[in-house]
Design an enzyme around this catalytic site. Structure first.
Site, PDB file in Angstrom:
ATOM      1  N   TRP A  30       0.812  -1.221   0.000  1.00 23.92           N
ATOM      2  CA  TRP A  30       0.000   0.000   0.000  1.00 23.92           C
ATOM      3  C   TRP A  30       0.844   1.269   0.000  1.00 23.92           C
ATOM      4  O   TRP A  30       0.314   2.361  -0.182  1.00 23.92           O
ATOM      5  CB  TRP A  30      -0.925   0.007   1.208  1.00 23.92           C
ATOM      6  CG  TRP A  30      -1.930  -1.110   1.222  1.00 23.92           C
ATOM      7  CD1 TRP A  30      -2.050  -2.145   0.328  1.00 23.92           C
ATOM      8  CD2 TRP A  30      -2.948  -1.314   2.202  1.00 23.92           C
ATOM      9  NE1 TRP A  30      -3.082  -2.969   0.689  1.00 23.92           N
ATOM     10  CE2 TRP A  30      -3.653  -2.488   1.836  1.00 23.92           C
ATOM     11  CE3 TRP A  30      -3.338  -0.633   3.352  1.00 23.92           C
ATOM     12  CZ2 TRP A  30      -4.724  -2.992   2.587  1.00 23.92           C
ATOM     13  CZ3 TRP A  30      -4.399  -1.118   4.094  1.00 23.92           C
ATOM     14  CH2 TRP A  30      -5.087  -2.283   3.708  1.00 23.92           C
TER      15      TRP A  30
ATOM     16  N   GLU B  91      11.214  -6.582  -9.345  1.00 19.76           N
ATOM     17  CA  GLU B  91      10.489  -5.374  -9.727  1.00 19.76           C
ATOM     18  C   GLU B  91      11.362  -4.509 -10.625  1.00 19.76           C
ATOM     19  O   GLU B  91      12.212  -3.767 -10.125  1.00 19.76           O
ATOM     20  CB  GLU B  91      10.102  -4.578  -8.480  1.00 19.76           C
ATOM     21  CG  GLU B  91       9.131  -5.288  -7.559  1.00 19.76           C
ATOM     22  CD  GLU B  91       8.429  -4.306  -6.634  1.00 19.76           C
ATOM     23  OE1 GLU B  91       7.205  -4.272  -6.641  1.00 19.76           O
ATOM     24  OE2 GLU B  91       9.122  -3.564  -5.928  1.00 19.76           O
TER      25      GLU B  91
ATOM     26  N   HIS C 281      12.874  -2.508  -1.118  1.00 19.55           N
ATOM     27  CA  HIS C 281      12.070  -2.007  -2.236  1.00 19.55           C
ATOM     28  C   HIS C 281      12.848  -0.904  -2.953  1.00 19.55           C
ATOM     29  O   HIS C 281      13.600  -0.163  -2.335  1.00 19.55           O
ATOM     30  CB  HIS C 281      10.730  -1.466  -1.717  1.00 19.55           C
ATOM     31  CG  HIS C 281       9.749  -1.178  -2.806  1.00 19.55           C
ATOM     32  ND1 HIS C 281       9.792  -0.023  -3.546  1.00 19.55           N
ATOM     33  CD2 HIS C 281       8.700  -1.899  -3.288  1.00 19.55           C
ATOM     34  CE1 HIS C 281       8.816  -0.039  -4.439  1.00 19.55           C
ATOM     35  NE2 HIS C 281       8.142  -1.168  -4.313  1.00 19.55           N
TER      36      HIS C 281
ATOM     37  N   GLY D 201       1.362  -2.861  -6.380  1.00 19.83           N
ATOM     38  CA  GLY D 201       1.359  -1.517  -5.812  1.00 19.83           C
ATOM     39  C   GLY D 201       0.005  -0.860  -5.929  1.00 19.83           C
ATOM     40  O   GLY D 201      -0.932  -1.177  -5.197  1.00 19.83           O
ATOM     41  N   GLY D 202      -0.128   0.064  -6.888  1.00 20.40           N
ATOM     42  CA  GLY D 202      -1.339   0.864  -7.026  1.00 20.40           C
ATOM     43  C   GLY D 202      -2.628   0.067  -7.087  1.00 20.40           C
ATOM     44  O   GLY D 202      -3.646   0.454  -6.493  1.00 20.40           O
TER      45      GLY D 202
END
Length: 254
Positions: free
Chosen positions: A13, A170, A98, A237-238
């Site tokens: 989030w 990622e 990340h 993610g989004g």
């Protein structure tokens, strides 16, 4: 295609959602995803919402993750969160390394390995992130960059600890940009990661480790991505900020 490893789909989030918004989101997810056992489902709210979300999902099939933690267990580290503090909220997973933390907080592979070891010492499962920038991909440096990140970030882990670690690939150029690696590009790097894990640990360990793809994952591309041999889930993610889109990613992956 029958997957060798159980899929794990986690929602990161990031710095979004008040406590009230977080509760509304997980209540929606509980309804949408009730009874879904084929996939390990994880939500990673901000620290401020961990307590309330933990209570809300207590009897559900959703597990709790955190977005970061300190390599230290306690002490004079203003603004940091220790593994033991996360454990109080029944956190099971923690995202480490990340790309946003590598970029904005200058986190190094060495630091991430210390955090991974601290996570395992507290029986937390790290989700260790690796990935290259657009410039590095265009310079054909993807394998060199990702290989270096893996070797540094996983340094010191035992084989048993590695099997309880999740890797998230990622590509930095695909995070929040709407760009997604093609399924072939994702599979190619995931296969390289598994090959690297085999060289760092052994073939048996490499076969058991789950490797997630992250970078503009959405309901429309989830099925094709998850069908790849070495793609074992997603770090979203989004699209994880909306209960319907996150649920649809999971449903489309099964």
């Amino acid at each position: 295609m029958e997957k060798e490893r159980k899929l794990i789909i986690a929602g990161n989030w990031k710095m979004n959602k008040t406590v009230a918004e977080a509760l509304a989101l997980v209540r929606g997810l509980k309804i949408e995803l009730a009874g879904k056992k084929e996939v390990d489902i994880v939500v990673c709210p901000p620290f401020t919402a961990l307590h309330d979300v933990s209570r809300e999902i207590l009897d559900s099939n959703i597990r709790l993750g955190a977005q970061n933690m300190s390599e230290h267990n306690f002490g004079a580290y203003t603004g940091e969160i220790a593994a033991g503090m996360l454990k109080e909220f029944s956190v099971r997973y923690v995202i480490l390394g990340h790309s946003e933390r590598r970029q904005y907080q200058n986190e190094s592979d060495e630091l991430i390995s210390k955090k991974a070891l601290a996570a395992h010492a507290a029986s937390l499962k790290p989700i260790v992130c690796v990935g290259e920038t657009l410039a590095q991909r265009e310079a054909n440096e993807t394998e060199a960059v990702v290989g270096t990140q893996l070797k540094g970030s996983l340094a010191g882990l035992s084989k048993t600890q590695m099997e309880e670690t999740v890797i998230a690939y990622e590509p930095v150029w695909a995070i929040g940009t709407g760009k997604t690696a093609t399924t072939a590009q994702a599979q190619e790097v995931h296969a390289f990661i598994r090959k690297t894990l085999a060289s760092l640990f052994d073939e048996a360990v490499a076969r058991r480790v789950r490797i997630q793809y992250g970078g503009s994952v959405k309901p429309s591309n989830a099925r094709e991505l998850m069908s790849q041999r070495d793609v074992d889930g997603a770090l979203v993610g989004g699209a994880s900020l909306d209960d319907r889109s996150f649920s649809d990613i999971i449903k489309n992956s099964i």
